[in-house]
Write a protein that holds these residues in place. Structure first.
Motif, PDB file in Angstrom:
ATOM      1  N   VAL A 176       0.862  -1.182   0.000  1.00  0.00           N
ATOM      2  CA  VAL A 176       0.000   0.000   0.000  1.00  0.00           C
ATOM      3  C   VAL A 176       0.897   1.229   0.000  1.00  0.00           C
ATOM      4  O   VAL A 176       1.729   1.406   0.895  1.00  0.00           O
ATOM      5  CB  VAL A 176      -0.920   0.010   1.245  1.00  0.00           C
ATOM      6  CG1 VAL A 176      -1.789   1.266   1.245  1.00  0.00           C
ATOM      7  CG2 VAL A 176      -1.805  -1.242   1.266  1.00  0.00           C
ATOM      8  N   THR A 178       1.796   4.713   0.751  1.00  0.00           N
ATOM      9  CA  THR A 178       1.435   5.850   1.598  1.00  0.00           C
ATOM     10  C   THR A 178       2.728   6.605   1.938  1.00  0.00           C
ATOM     11  O   THR A 178       3.298   6.424   3.028  1.00  0.00           O
ATOM     12  CB  THR A 178       0.746   5.382   2.895  1.00  0.00           C
ATOM     13  OG1 THR A 178       1.573   4.377   3.519  1.00  0.00           O
ATOM     14  CG2 THR A 178      -0.619   4.784   2.617  1.00  0.00           C
ATOM     15  N   GLY A 181       2.789   7.919   5.284  1.00  0.00           N
ATOM     16  CA  GLY A 181       2.182   6.994   6.242  1.00  0.00           C
ATOM     17  C   GLY A 181       3.173   6.209   7.080  1.00  0.00           C
ATOM     18  O   GLY A 181       2.921   5.039   7.435  1.00  0.00           O
ATOM     19  N   ASP A 201      -4.983  -5.484   2.826  1.00  0.00           N
ATOM     20  CA  ASP A 201      -6.245  -5.024   3.416  1.00  0.00           C
ATOM     21  C   ASP A 201      -6.039  -4.476   4.815  1.00  0.00           C
ATOM     22  O   ASP A 201      -6.630  -3.467   5.194  1.00  0.00           O
ATOM     23  CB  ASP A 201      -7.258  -6.176   3.451  1.00  0.00           C
ATOM     24  CG  ASP A 201      -7.795  -6.539   2.070  1.00  0.00           C
ATOM     25  OD1 ASP A 201      -7.681  -5.687   1.155  1.00  0.00           O
ATOM     26  OD2 ASP A 201      -8.307  -7.663   1.905  1.00  0.00           O
ATOM     27  N   LYS A 204      -4.340  -1.045   4.587  1.00  0.00           N
ATOM     28  CA  LYS A 204      -5.306  -0.028   4.162  1.00  0.00           C
ATOM     29  C   LYS A 204      -6.190   0.395   5.327  1.00  0.00           C
ATOM     30  O   LYS A 204      -6.482   1.583   5.506  1.00  0.00           O
ATOM     31  CB  LYS A 204      -6.171  -0.569   3.014  1.00  0.00           C
ATOM     32  CG  LYS A 204      -5.469  -0.657   1.677  1.00  0.00           C
ATOM     33  CD  LYS A 204      -6.407  -1.245   0.614  1.00  0.00           C
ATOM     34  CE  LYS A 204      -5.712  -1.395  -0.723  1.00  0.00           C
ATOM     35  NZ  LYS A 204      -6.595  -2.009  -1.756  1.00  0.00           N
ATOM     36  N   GLN A 205      -6.604  -0.578   6.102  1.00  0.00           N
ATOM     37  CA  GLN A 205      -7.441  -0.280   7.260  1.00  0.00           C
ATOM     38  C   GLN A 205      -6.695   0.620   8.243  1.00  0.00           C
ATOM     39  O   GLN A 205      -7.257   1.600   8.761  1.00  0.00           O
ATOM     40  CB  GLN A 205      -7.852  -1.574   7.954  1.00  0.00           C
ATOM     41  CG  GLN A 205      -8.722  -1.367   9.188  1.00  0.00           C
ATOM     42  CD  GLN A 205      -8.994  -2.662   9.926  1.00  0.00           C
ATOM     43  OE1 GLN A 205      -8.507  -3.719   9.546  1.00  0.00           O
ATOM     44  NE2 GLN A 205      -9.759  -2.570  10.995  1.00  0.00           N
ATOM     45  N   GLN A 207      -4.144   2.674   7.678  1.00  0.00           N
ATOM     46  CA  GLN A 207      -3.910   4.020   7.139  1.00  0.00           C
ATOM     47  C   GLN A 207      -5.211   4.812   6.984  1.00  0.00           C
ATOM     48  O   GLN A 207      -5.234   6.028   7.231  1.00  0.00           O
ATOM     49  CB  GLN A 207      -3.191   3.931   5.781  1.00  0.00           C
ATOM     50  CG  GLN A 207      -1.821   3.268   5.828  1.00  0.00           C
ATOM     51  CD  GLN A 207      -0.763   4.080   6.569  1.00  0.00           C
ATOM     52  OE1 GLN A 207      -1.042   5.117   7.165  1.00  0.00           O
ATOM     53  NE2 GLN A 207       0.473   3.608   6.533  1.00  0.00           N
ATOM     54  N   ASN A 208      -6.282   4.138   6.611  1.00  0.00           N
ATOM     55  CA  ASN A 208      -7.558   4.841   6.404  1.00  0.00           C
ATOM     56  C   ASN A 208      -8.173   5.360   7.695  1.00  0.00           C
ATOM     57  O   ASN A 208      -8.963   6.312   7.676  1.00  0.00           O
ATOM     58  CB  ASN A 208      -8.568   3.927   5.705  1.00  0.00           C
ATOM     59  CG  ASN A 208      -8.204   3.659   4.255  1.00  0.00           C
ATOM     60  OD1 ASN A 208      -7.402   4.378   3.653  1.00  0.00           O
ATOM     61  ND2 ASN A 208      -8.764   2.604   3.684  1.00  0.00           N
ATOM     62  N   HIS A 209      -7.805   4.734   8.827  1.00  0.00           N
ATOM     63  CA  HIS A 209      -8.392   5.122  10.097  1.00  0.00           C
ATOM     64  C   HIS A 209      -7.399   5.803  11.035  1.00  0.00           C
ATOM     65  O   HIS A 209      -7.692   6.000  12.222  1.00  0.00           O
ATOM     66  CB  HIS A 209      -9.010   3.903  10.790  1.00  0.00           C
ATOM     67  CG  HIS A 209     -10.166   3.325  10.045  1.00  0.00           C
ATOM     68  ND1 HIS A 209     -10.018   2.346   9.082  1.00  0.00           N
ATOM     69  CD2 HIS A 209     -11.494   3.610  10.093  1.00  0.00           C
ATOM     70  CE1 HIS A 209     -11.210   2.032   8.577  1.00  0.00           C
ATOM     71  NE2 HIS A 209     -12.111   2.792   9.179  1.00  0.00           N
ATOM     72  N   ASN A 222      -2.705  14.316   4.389  1.00  0.00           N
ATOM     73  CA  ASN A 222      -3.139  13.046   3.822  1.00  0.00           C
ATOM     74  C   ASN A 222      -1.968  12.067   3.692  1.00  0.00           C
ATOM     75  O   ASN A 222      -0.922  12.415   3.138  1.00  0.00           O
ATOM     76  CB  ASN A 222      -3.776  13.296   2.448  1.00  0.00           C
ATOM     77  CG  ASN A 222      -4.440  12.073   1.893  1.00  0.00           C
ATOM     78  OD1 ASN A 222      -3.785  11.123   1.502  1.00  0.00           O
ATOM     79  ND2 ASN A 222      -5.777  12.102   1.833  1.00  0.00           N
ATOM     80  N   TYR A 224      -1.785   9.453   1.835  1.00  0.00           N
ATOM     81  CA  TYR A 224      -1.620   8.958   0.462  1.00  0.00           C
ATOM     82  C   TYR A 224      -1.028  10.011  -0.469  1.00  0.00           C
ATOM     83  O   TYR A 224      -0.177   9.709  -1.313  1.00  0.00           O
ATOM     84  CB  TYR A 224      -2.965   8.492  -0.090  1.00  0.00           C
ATOM     85  CG  TYR A 224      -3.526   7.267   0.612  1.00  0.00           C
ATOM     86  CD1 TYR A 224      -3.102   5.994   0.266  1.00  0.00           C
ATOM     87  CD2 TYR A 224      -4.478   7.398   1.614  1.00  0.00           C
ATOM     88  CE1 TYR A 224      -3.611   4.866   0.907  1.00  0.00           C
ATOM     89  CE2 TYR A 224      -4.999   6.280   2.262  1.00  0.00           C
ATOM     90  CZ  TYR A 224      -4.555   5.013   1.915  1.00  0.00           C
ATOM     91  OH  TYR A 224      -5.069   3.910   2.557  1.00  0.00           O
TER      92      TYR A 224
END
Length: 352
Positions: A176, A178, A181, A201, A204-205, A207-209, A222, A224
């Motif tokens: 992923v 990032t 990140g 997956d 992603k979880q 980094q997204n949260h 951000n 990303y």
């Protein structure tokens, strides 16, 4: 006639007497026989009992082993009497630091006096050792001060003691991507150390949260695209976020002005990887903000094993990152204490 009658009477009297004597004699004989039978009766009973015992399994007398078991339950030594203290073995004095919490520190005949937590990351002298129940203990003390007691050697470490932990390397680019990140990728390494399976997956979880501003301590910008980037998430907010994951329940913020590079070493020697804040290989001249997260996973020969997520592969070497060669050491590198000290800013998270 009278003389004959008298004679006959004497004969009758004598016969009666003899008859009576015979009766008495017969009675005495009967009593004697009965008495004899009574005397013989116990012998008959005893013989029958012995025969019965011969048919039964004989009872085995108590052996030494059974006696020992009885002694365990009811020791010969009075309850108030203390067991003998272990024999001291003098050793050449050396220094150790307590690197694990919740170990007992003992005095006397191994009565527990206090917990190692009280002296966590404190350094002491050792000049005696003990072996008790197959375990080795060190007598710890400080010169000129009352001795602390003896502690299991597994709870302490010498300054030079090596330790390499099984931590998975996680890139913030693959699988992923990032570029901003590093905090999420480094935190994932800690979770992976605790058994978390690292997948696309999952990353992603994470980094997204990741907590962002205006959340207190959240990251600005951000992960990303870098849009609006100002700074990475704070160690306090990152530790709190890590605890939302099952494998991160014991992650805590240990940031403090008193936190030293030696503390980082001792955390690792105690079996805990450390996420710390420092510089990245993209650091610009004049930029002294420690905005990059990486993980210390080992210590050996005075050097720290550092996993830097700012690379595409764990095999990427020095100079394959942002080209600031002061900090472009590669994905996995052994760094000197002085190198880590140069970028260290007293911010870190690890396990309890």
């Amino acid at each position: 006639m009278k003389k004959k009658s008298k004679f006959l009477n004497r004969i009758l009297t004598l016969s009666t007497a003899l008859a009576l004597a015979g009766t008495v004699s017969g009675s005495f004989s009967a009593v004697a026989v009965n008495a004899a039978e009574e005397v013989q009766q116990p012998q008959t009973t005893a013989t029958a009992t012995k025969d019965d015992e011969q048919k039964m399994v004989p009872v085995t007398p108590a052996t030494d082993e059974s006696s020992n078991k009885q002694d365990d339950k009811q020791p010969v030594v009075p309850e108030k009497e203390e067991p003998a203290a272990p024999v001291n073995k003098k050793v050449k004095t050396f220094k150790v630091s307590i690197v694990k919490k919740d170990y007992g520190i003992y005095q006397g005949n191994f009565e527990k006096k206090q917990s190692s937590t009280k002296y966590f990351h404190k350094t002491f002298n050792v000049n005696k050792s003990f072996t008790r129940n197959g375990k080795k203990y060190y007598w710890i003390n400080k010169k000129g001060k009352p001795a602390i007691g003896y502690i299991n050697k597994n709870a302490v470490a010498t300054t030079s003691q090596s330790k390499v932990l099984n931590v998975p390397y996680v890139s913030q680019y693959v699988p992923v991507k990032t570029p901003w990140g590093c905090a999420g990728a480094s935190m994932s390494m800690l979770l992976g150390f605790q058994g978390q399976k690292i997948t696309a997956d999952f990353l992603k979880q994470v980094q997204n949260h990741l907590p962002m501003q205006p959340t207190k301590g959240g990251q600005k910008g951000n992960v990303y695209t870098g849009e609006g980037f100002g700074y990475v998430i704070s160690p306090g907010a990152l530790a709190k976020y890590a605890r939302t994951y099952e494998n991160g329940k014991n992650i805590v913020n240990v940031s403090s002005k008193k936190l030293t590079v030696d503390d980082l070493r001792m955390y690792v020697q105690g079996g805990k990887p450390v996420l710390y804040y420092g510089f990245s290989s993209y650091q610009k001249p004049g930029d002294n903000v420690r905005n990059h997260c990486k993980v210390i996973t080992g210590y050996k020969n005075g050097k720290f094993l550092v996993f830097d997520p700012l690379y595409y592969s764990k095999n990427d070497g020095a100079g394959t990152g942002g080209k600031n060669m002061n900090y472009d050491h590669g994905a996995i590198a052994w760094l000197s204490k002085a190198t880590v000290q140069q970028e260290f800013c007293h911010k870190a998270i690890t396990f309890k």
